[in-house]
Design a protein around this motif. Structure first.
Motif, PDB file in Angstrom:
ATOM      1  N   TRP A  11     -16.265 -40.629  82.088  1.00 15.83           N
ATOM      2  CA  TRP A  11     -16.942 -41.264  80.912  1.00 15.83           C
ATOM      3  C   TRP A  11     -17.655 -42.452  81.398  1.00 15.83           C
ATOM      4  O   TRP A  11     -17.713 -42.892  82.355  1.00 15.83           O
ATOM      5  CB  TRP A  11     -15.418 -41.637  80.407  1.00 15.83           C
ATOM      6  CG  TRP A  11     -14.360 -40.628  80.055  1.00 15.83           C
ATOM      7  CD1 TRP A  11     -13.085 -40.693  80.477  1.00 15.83           C
ATOM      8  CD2 TRP A  11     -14.455 -39.624  79.165  1.00 15.83           C
ATOM      9  NE1 TRP A  11     -12.375 -39.546  80.122  1.00 15.83           N
ATOM     10  CE2 TRP A  11     -13.163 -39.134  79.300  1.00 15.83           C
ATOM     11  CE3 TRP A  11     -15.502 -39.036  78.418  1.00 15.83           C
ATOM     12  CZ2 TRP A  11     -13.016 -37.739  78.473  1.00 15.83           C
ATOM     13  CZ3 TRP A  11     -15.211 -38.049  77.675  1.00 15.83           C
ATOM     14  CH2 TRP A  11     -13.748 -37.340  77.782  1.00 15.83           C
ATOM     15  N   LYS A  14     -15.023 -47.485  78.839  1.00 10.95           N
ATOM     16  CA  LYS A  14     -13.377 -47.401  78.334  1.00 10.95           C
ATOM     17  C   LYS A  14     -13.496 -46.885  76.708  1.00 10.95           C
ATOM     18  O   LYS A  14     -12.638 -46.019  76.740  1.00 10.95           O
ATOM     19  CB  LYS A  14     -13.056 -48.953  78.440  1.00 10.95           C
ATOM     20  CG  LYS A  14     -11.549 -49.095  77.782  1.00 10.95           C
ATOM     21  CD  LYS A  14     -11.078 -50.497  77.734  1.00 10.95           C
ATOM     22  CE  LYS A  14     -12.026 -51.263  77.015  1.00 10.95           C
ATOM     23  NZ  LYS A  14     -11.450 -52.796  77.048  1.00 10.95           N
ATOM     24  N   TRP A  15     -14.503 -47.195  76.147  1.00  9.71           N
ATOM     25  CA  TRP A  15     -14.225 -46.722  74.716  1.00  9.71           C
ATOM     26  C   TRP A  15     -14.869 -45.357  74.486  1.00  9.71           C
ATOM     27  O   TRP A  15     -14.466 -44.482  73.624  1.00  9.71           O
ATOM     28  CB  TRP A  15     -15.401 -47.603  73.793  1.00  9.71           C
ATOM     29  CG  TRP A  15     -14.569 -48.780  73.507  1.00  9.71           C
ATOM     30  CD1 TRP A  15     -14.693 -50.145  73.887  1.00  9.71           C
ATOM     31  CD2 TRP A  15     -13.498 -49.004  72.408  1.00  9.71           C
ATOM     32  NE1 TRP A  15     -14.059 -51.148  73.235  1.00  9.71           N
ATOM     33  CE2 TRP A  15     -13.224 -50.503  72.485  1.00  9.71           C
ATOM     34  CE3 TRP A  15     -12.811 -47.992  71.694  1.00  9.71           C
ATOM     35  CZ2 TRP A  15     -12.142 -51.031  71.568  1.00  9.71           C
ATOM     36  CZ3 TRP A  15     -11.923 -48.721  70.691  1.00  9.71           C
ATOM     37  CH2 TRP A  15     -11.589 -49.992  70.761  1.00  9.71           C
ATOM     38  N   ILE A  18     -11.393 -43.686  75.223  1.00 14.80           N
ATOM     39  CA  ILE A  18     -10.466 -44.024  73.957  1.00 14.80           C
ATOM     40  C   ILE A  18     -10.917 -43.132  72.872  1.00 14.80           C
ATOM     41  O   ILE A  18      -9.673 -42.476  72.241  1.00 14.80           O
ATOM     42  CB  ILE A  18     -10.449 -45.637  73.647  1.00 14.80           C
ATOM     43  CG1 ILE A  18     -10.128 -46.482  74.867  1.00 14.80           C
ATOM     44  CG2 ILE A  18      -9.902 -45.795  72.335  1.00 14.80           C
ATOM     45  CD1 ILE A  18     -10.240 -48.110  74.182  1.00 14.80           C
ATOM     46  N   THR A  66      -2.252 -40.160  82.021  1.00 14.98           N
ATOM     47  CA  THR A  66      -3.597 -40.613  82.231  1.00 14.98           C
ATOM     48  C   THR A  66      -3.571 -41.450  83.690  1.00 14.98           C
ATOM     49  O   THR A  66      -4.558 -41.113  84.385  1.00 14.98           O
ATOM     50  CB  THR A  66      -3.834 -41.652  81.414  1.00 14.98           C
ATOM     51  OG1 THR A  66      -2.837 -42.749  81.056  1.00 14.98           O
ATOM     52  CG2 THR A  66      -3.863 -40.942  79.825  1.00 14.98           C
ATOM     53  N   PHE A 239     -11.714 -41.009  83.979  1.00 12.49           N
ATOM     54  CA  PHE A 239     -11.768 -42.243  83.689  1.00 12.49           C
ATOM     55  C   PHE A 239     -11.839 -43.352  84.864  1.00 12.49           C
ATOM     56  O   PHE A 239     -11.147 -43.130  86.058  1.00 12.49           O
ATOM     57  CB  PHE A 239     -10.408 -42.848  83.005  1.00 12.49           C
ATOM     58  CG  PHE A 239     -10.276 -44.066  82.401  1.00 12.49           C
ATOM     59  CD1 PHE A 239     -11.142 -44.469  81.399  1.00 12.49           C
ATOM     60  CD2 PHE A 239      -9.314 -44.901  82.426  1.00 12.49           C
ATOM     61  CE1 PHE A 239     -11.116 -45.648  80.574  1.00 12.49           C
ATOM     62  CE2 PHE A 239      -9.244 -46.236  81.940  1.00 12.49           C
ATOM     63  CZ  PHE A 239     -10.104 -46.426  80.895  1.00 12.49           C
ATOM     64  N   GLU A 243     -11.740 -49.839  84.909  1.00 11.97           N
ATOM     65  CA  GLU A 243     -11.331 -49.981  83.304  1.00 11.97           C
ATOM     66  C   GLU A 243      -9.894 -50.090  83.123  1.00 11.97           C
ATOM     67  O   GLU A 243      -9.010 -49.744  83.890  1.00 11.97           O
ATOM     68  CB  GLU A 243     -11.822 -48.918  82.563  1.00 11.97           C
ATOM     69  CG  GLU A 243     -13.373 -48.523  82.538  1.00 11.97           C
ATOM     70  CD  GLU A 243     -14.188 -49.532  81.855  1.00 11.97           C
ATOM     71  OE1 GLU A 243     -13.522 -50.370  81.164  1.00 11.97           O
ATOM     72  OE2 GLU A 243     -15.361 -49.303  81.855  1.00 11.97           O
ATOM     73  N   ASP A 244      -9.505 -50.905  81.857  1.00  6.25           N
ATOM     74  CA  ASP A 244      -8.099 -51.143  81.763  1.00  6.25           C
ATOM     75  C   ASP A 244      -7.605 -49.987  81.018  1.00  6.25           C
ATOM     76  O   ASP A 244      -7.644 -49.634  79.848  1.00  6.25           O
ATOM     77  CB  ASP A 244      -8.068 -52.491  80.729  1.00  6.25           C
ATOM     78  CG  ASP A 244      -6.768 -53.075  80.588  1.00  6.25           C
ATOM     79  OD1 ASP A 244      -5.529 -52.381  80.646  1.00  6.25           O
ATOM     80  OD2 ASP A 244      -6.647 -54.339  80.382  1.00  6.25           O
ATOM     81  N   HIS A 247      -4.957 -50.923  78.212  1.00  8.96           N
ATOM     82  CA  HIS A 247      -5.398 -51.350  76.916  1.00  8.96           C
ATOM     83  C   HIS A 247      -5.886 -50.111  76.169  1.00  8.96           C
ATOM     84  O   HIS A 247      -5.832 -49.946  75.181  1.00  8.96           O
ATOM     85  CB  HIS A 247      -6.654 -52.173  77.218  1.00  8.96           C
ATOM     86  CG  HIS A 247      -7.229 -52.636  76.181  1.00  8.96           C
ATOM     87  ND1 HIS A 247      -8.430 -51.979  75.717  1.00  8.96           N
ATOM     88  CD2 HIS A 247      -7.435 -53.602  75.291  1.00  8.96           C
ATOM     89  CE1 HIS A 247      -8.972 -52.435  74.658  1.00  8.96           C
ATOM     90  NE2 HIS A 247      -8.252 -53.532  74.250  1.00  8.96           N
ATOM     91  N   SER A 248      -6.398 -49.158  77.147  1.00 10.31           N
ATOM     92  CA  SER A 248      -6.967 -48.008  76.468  1.00 10.31           C
ATOM     93  C   SER A 248      -5.792 -47.056  75.906  1.00 10.31           C
ATOM     94  O   SER A 248      -6.134 -46.440  74.844  1.00 10.31           O
ATOM     95  CB  SER A 248      -7.679 -47.106  77.529  1.00 10.31           C
ATOM     96  OG  SER A 248      -8.673 -47.711  78.244  1.00 10.31           O
ATOM     97  N   ARG A 251      -4.904 -48.593  72.496  1.00  8.40           N
ATOM     98  CA  ARG A 251      -5.940 -48.068  71.513  1.00  8.40           C
ATOM     99  C   ARG A 251      -5.928 -46.864  70.856  1.00  8.40           C
ATOM    100  O   ARG A 251      -5.970 -46.399  69.815  1.00  8.40           O
ATOM    101  CB  ARG A 251      -7.172 -48.392  71.936  1.00  8.40           C
ATOM    102  CG  ARG A 251      -7.484 -49.953  72.359  1.00  8.40           C
ATOM    103  CD  ARG A 251      -7.388 -50.726  71.058  1.00  8.40           C
ATOM    104  NE  ARG A 251      -7.431 -52.484  71.489  1.00  8.40           N
ATOM    105  CZ  ARG A 251      -6.617 -52.999  71.826  1.00  8.40           C
ATOM    106  NH1 ARG A 251      -5.305 -52.649  72.289  1.00  8.40           N
ATOM    107  NH2 ARG A 251      -6.887 -54.482  71.878  1.00  8.40           N
TER     108      ARG A 251
END
Length: 466
Positions: A11, A14-15, A18, A66, A239, A243-244, A247-248, A251
């Motif tokens: 990816w 992060k977004w 998500i 994940t 991923f 990245e967090d 948090h992902s 979301r």
């Protein structure tokens, strides 16, 4: 192994992860099953129980899957076998689930595509006629054409790659889906009597609380979040370790739950406004609700019936497409990891498989209508009371997914131990839900999964009613 990690897709950020994972989670289950269950179990009380389960049980399983994918950089089979070949069986079972689901999901996606197009060229009253759906799937070859068109859309997007295909499409479709859901919900609330439906949907009725409600909410949460089918392991493998992860995952839960709640806002108030009762939507589940009851509801919008019908089925099409993309990408990743022959080869193999099995499932509504595998193999229901699609759905959702989830909980909680996942999460951020994760994955989640498995098998066998 080293070269595999270097060339593996990833990816862009992060977004992107998500949105892709949320797009996978936001599928047909949210749009036709969630409103039905919410209406059946009194609205507000079901919502409360569902949300609690998502942020506890769902959180633990999604974090486990994940993080497992990110740690190993592999799809399900490779992820589990990385800890020993004897654990490969868990990955094989998890991988079998999307191979069962994708063909019949593509068939339903074809139905949705047909309805979306129909609202552009046919009067809403014709589409709402009870014979319209039956004539479409039973009496001609048109359903095959729409299924193949839907599959072509999925294959094309996946063929463009993780960044150029899946990411780009999700960045457009997910915001569009949310905007359309909000718009239809607002419009539905303007109908006379819709506010009574809104109250029914949102205000908790304590008298509706029951063990059956909890089991139904667990089942919906479990299937809605795309767990136990290899998807989150595959997406996690793309991923970045920078990245967090926690948090992902939070979301993703927020997106999925929000769309499910919006689906209830679209359907339940409109059903009350048009049919006069909040229980109306609870009388029919699954395809009957989507393709039978809702077109009748849309006729109540008068001159705007065709516009509302088109927008609704466009929304459902986006949801079905994004979910099927994630399913198909999982198939491609599994085949690619197993053969190492590249994405083009894997996409071709998977596309041929989905088309062939999809045709077989479709035959269950015409030439093979007399075949009832549910009755023949399991003795469930009355003879010729179910189709091949029902059998595939029962095998994947009711049997295999809970078994895979249970094995995953045991594997993470008691074999490789929770610290394996915790260490992976903490590579990029703090893990504020660490204690909750340990308790859920070791003790509570396995028990809940067994409850789901037993309850849904008993429900399908008509021993209990959920």
């Amino acid at each position: 192994m080293a070269s595999e990690k270097i060339t593996r897709s990833a990816w862009s950020g992060k977004w992107a992860f998500i949105l892709a994972a949320a797009a996978s989670a936001v599928g047909l289950g949210n749009l036709w099953r969630f409103p039905y269950l919410a209406a059946k179990y009194g609205g507000g009380m079901f919502l409360i129980v569902y949300i609690i389960l998502v942020v506890t049980f769902g959180f633990a399983l999604m974090m486990a899957e994940t993080a497992l994918g990110r740690k190993t950089g592999q799809s399900a089979i490779g992820a589990f076998s990385a800890f020993g070949k004897k654990y490969m069986i868990i990955g094989i079972l998890a991988s079998a689930v999307p191979f069962i689901i994708t063909p019949y999901y593509a068939l339903i996606g074809g139905w949705v595509t047909k309805y979306m197009a129909a609202y552009l060229v046919q009067p809403a009253t014709e589409i709402a006629d009870g014979a319209f759906f039956g004539g479409f799937i039973l009496q001609n070859a048109e359903s095959y054409v729409w299924m193949l068109l839907f599959i072509a859309c999925v294959v094309l997007i996946v063929a463009l790659g993780v960044k150029n295909g899946i990411e780009r499409v999700n960045k457009v479709l997910m915001p569009a889906l949310i905007v359309m859901a909000i718009g239809i919900s607002i419009f539905a609330l303007t109908l006379p009597g819709a506010l009574d439906g809104l109250a029914y949907y949102l205000i908790p009725d304590v008298s509706k609380f029951s063990v059956e409600l909890v089991v139904a909410a667990m089942g919906q949460m479990f299937f809605s979040l795309s767990l136990a089918m290899g998807i989150m392991i595959t997406y996690g493998s793309y991923f970045s370790k920078k990245e967090d992860l926690e948090h992902s995952v939070r979301r993703i839960e927020l997106f999925d739950t929000g769309i499910a709640i919006l689906a209830g806002l679209m359907i339940i108030p409109a059903a009350v406004a048009v049919q006069g009762s909040g229980e109306a939507v609870a009388t029919t589940a699954g395809p009957g609700l989507m393709f039978g009851v809702l077109p009748q509801v849309f006729t109540g919008f008068g001159f705007a019936a065709n516009a509302v019908g088109f927008l609704f089925f466009a929304l459902v099409f986006f949801a079905a497409l994004t979910s099927c993309i994630s399913l198909f990408e999982t198939l491609v990743s599994i085949v690619d990891d197993a053969t190492h022959k590249g994405r083009k080869f894997s996409i071709t193999v998977c596309a041929v498989f989905v088309v062939i099995v999809g045709i077989i499932v479709n035959l269950g509504y015409n030439e093979l209508l007399s075949v009832d595998l549910m009755y023949s193999l399991f003795g469930i229901g009355e003879y010729q009371d179910s189709q091949i699609l029902d059998f595939f759905d029962f095998l994947s959702n009711t049997i295999m997914m809970p078994i895979v989830a249970l094995l995953t909980c045991i594997f993470i909680g008691w074999i490789v131990k929770p610290q394996t996942i915790i260490a992976e999460v903490k590579q990029s951020s703090k893990f504020s839900g660490e204690k909750l994760f340990v308790v859920m994955i070791k003790y509570i989640a396995p028990v809940l999964v067994v409850v789901i498995l037993v309850a849904y098998v008993m429900n399908t066998a008509h021993i209990i009613s959920l």
